[in-house]
Motif scaffolding. Structure first.
Motif, PDB file in Angstrom:
ATOM      1  N   THR A 143     -44.269  18.391  -2.463  1.00 14.18           N
ATOM      2  CA  THR A 143     -43.331  17.846  -1.464  1.00 14.18           C
ATOM      3  C   THR A 143     -44.058  16.918  -0.504  1.00 14.18           C
ATOM      4  O   THR A 143     -43.555  15.827  -0.158  1.00 14.18           O
ATOM      5  N   TYR A 144     -45.241  17.331  -0.079  1.00 20.92           N
ATOM      6  CA  TYR A 144     -45.993  16.485   0.847  1.00 20.92           C
ATOM      7  C   TYR A 144     -46.401  15.163   0.193  1.00 20.92           C
ATOM      8  O   TYR A 144     -46.352  14.095   0.820  1.00 20.92           O
ATOM      9  N   THR A 166     -43.316  12.907   0.164  1.00 17.36           N
ATOM     10  CA  THR A 166     -42.970  12.467   1.514  1.00 17.36           C
ATOM     11  C   THR A 166     -43.974  11.458   2.036  1.00 17.36           C
ATOM     12  O   THR A 166     -43.602  10.461   2.689  1.00 17.36           O
ATOM     13  N   ASP A 187     -43.104  13.116   7.768  1.00 18.62           N
ATOM     14  CA  ASP A 187     -44.390  13.186   7.046  1.00 18.62           C
ATOM     15  C   ASP A 187     -45.274  14.286   7.623  1.00 18.62           C
ATOM     16  O   ASP A 187     -45.933  15.030   6.886  1.00 18.62           O
ATOM     17  N   ALA A 228     -44.075  17.779   6.596  1.00 22.30           N
ATOM     18  CA  ALA A 228     -44.404  18.053   5.189  1.00 22.30           C
ATOM     19  C   ALA A 228     -45.871  18.466   5.039  1.00 22.30           C
ATOM     20  O   ALA A 228     -46.204  19.362   4.257  1.00 22.30           O
TER      21      ALA A 228
END
Length: 420
Positions: free
Chosen positions: A127-128, A131, A145, A148
């Motif tokens: 996910t990071y 993002t 950001d 995340a």
């Protein structure tokens, strides 16, 4: 005339009696003033130390337990010989089995939690990454950001904690399994059970040896038998490893066991009214028959030969006196107070005595070795002690006709003739 004759006879008889008493008392007084003496000779002087203690195995092991539980089987008897690895005791394993099952269940649960949290960590990382890519394209805000990234880091920490929890539960399971194997206690050495302190049905308790139930038995290797003796601090300084010894054991009075010093303690064991005592181990040379007779704890007495001088100049112990030194001698030696010196009173040819300072070596129960100050053949005064202490240099002396050694030989011959 008859009366005068009786008076004359009485006077003559009285004179005879007085003369007889005078001669008798004169002889007794002369004998009373005579001093004992002996001749300085050469011979052997053996210095020994005697000390008491007890017989012990040089190697002995206190058999205890690392796990608590009821003793279900006791497989040896007191006095029995055992081999290394032989099973001695079984402790009830049921409680430990239950604890092991619980630990294994907790481990399985921890592993599942770790797998789930590791999956969450991977998802937070993915996910990071998405993002952050969108952030660099200007499609998401800085705050999105940052959130995340925080989520990814939090998931990483949670997964690490789960992995540590798995490791802890694995260690618990290993400890439980190890404890389960220790419900069977085996002998670590070849030897004999010299003290059996446990009974079937009793609780075995892990702990220090002074707790009841902590020591189940003692196994001793009697092939290495020693006498553990306690030596006074004034005598231990004369001991060295390797010195020969002879040991007698109270239950075996007709046997003498030979040995050598193997260990000398570097610190005193205990103090009290007496001087400090040091433990000394005397290794004994014993046969298989001796090993069967000896038991740990038997009372023993050791005689240790610390020094031996052959063909030494020697004097009887009772001839040596201690005199206080002078302050002048102390100053010359750099001392604050005078030291005592050993002296011997030597009878010369003029019927007087010379006080001679001597340097002594070793001593036994009869003689001192004289290293300096006397020569073979000198006549030394040996007593009586009261008169010897008061005797001054150059004093006139009267000696008995026979020396102490001659008197002793004469007495032995008389006893031998009487026995025959």
């Amino acid at each position: 005339m008859r009366k005068r004759t009786k008076i004359q006879m009485a006077i003559v008889l009285g004179c005879a009696v007085m003369l007889s008493l005078g001669l008798t008392f004169g002889k007794t007084g002369s004998e009373a003033d005579a001093l004992n003496w002996d001749v300085v000779d050469r011979g052997e002087v053996r210095e020994t130390i005697q000390a008491s203690g007890e017989i012990q195995a040089r190697t002995r092991v206190n058999i205890g337990t690392n796990v608590a539980g009821e003793i279900t089987e006791l497989l040896v008897k007191d006095g029995e010989y055992v081999q290394a690895g032989q099973l001695l005791v079984r402790i009830d394993p049921e409680r430990l089995r239950q604890q092991l099952s619980q630990a294994e269940a907790l481990l399985e649960s921890a592993r599942k939690d770790a797998a789930r949290l590791d999956a969450a960590r991977r998802l937070a990382g993915e996910t990071y990454q998405r993002t952050d890519a969108l952030f660099h394209q200007g499609l998401v805000s800085v705050e999105a950001d940052r959130q995340a990234k925080i989520g990814m880091e939090s998931a990483e920490f949670t997964a690490q904690s789960a992995r540590a929890n798995v490791a802890q539960n694995e260690a618990n399971v290993a400890a439980m399994r190890d404890g389960l194997t220790k419900t069977e206690i085996r002998s670590p050495i070849v030897g004999r059970v010299t003290s059996l302190r446990a009974e079937k049905g009793e609780m075995a308790i892990p702990g220090t040896s002074n707790l009841p139930g902590a020591v189940l038995m003692v196994v001793s290797d009697m092939t290495d038998t020693c006498a553990e003796i306690k030596v006074n601090e004034n005598e231990v300084v004369r001991l060295k490893v390797g010195q020969p010894a002879q040991v007698s054991v109270e239950p075996l009075p007709d046997r003498i066991f030979r040995g050598t010093i193997s260990e000398i303690a570097s610190a005193a064991e205990a103090t009290g009214q007496d001087a400090n005592m040091y433990k000394v181990k005397v290794f004994l040379t014993v046969t298989d028959r001796d090993m069967a007779l000896l038991r740990p704890g038997m009372s023993a007495r050791a005689v240790i030969l610390t020094a031996d001088a052959n063909n030494a100049v020697r004097v009887p112990l009772q001839s040596v006196l201690e005199r206080e030194g002078s302050m002048d001698d102390a100053r010359k030696q750099g001392l604050f107070v005078p030291q005592t010196r050993s002296v011997v009173m030597v009878a010369n040819k003029d019927g007087k005595v010379d006080e001679k300072t001597v340097t002594l070596g070793i001593a036994d129960s009869q003689y001192y070795e004289v290293q300096h100050g006397l020569a073979q053949g000198d006549k030394v005064i040996t007593g009586p002690l009261r008169k010897l202490r008061d005797l001054k240099d150059k004093a006139d002396v009267t000696l008995h006709h026979l020396s102490d050694s001659q008197e002793e030989r004469k007495q032995r011959e008389q006893e031998r003739h009487s026995a025959n």
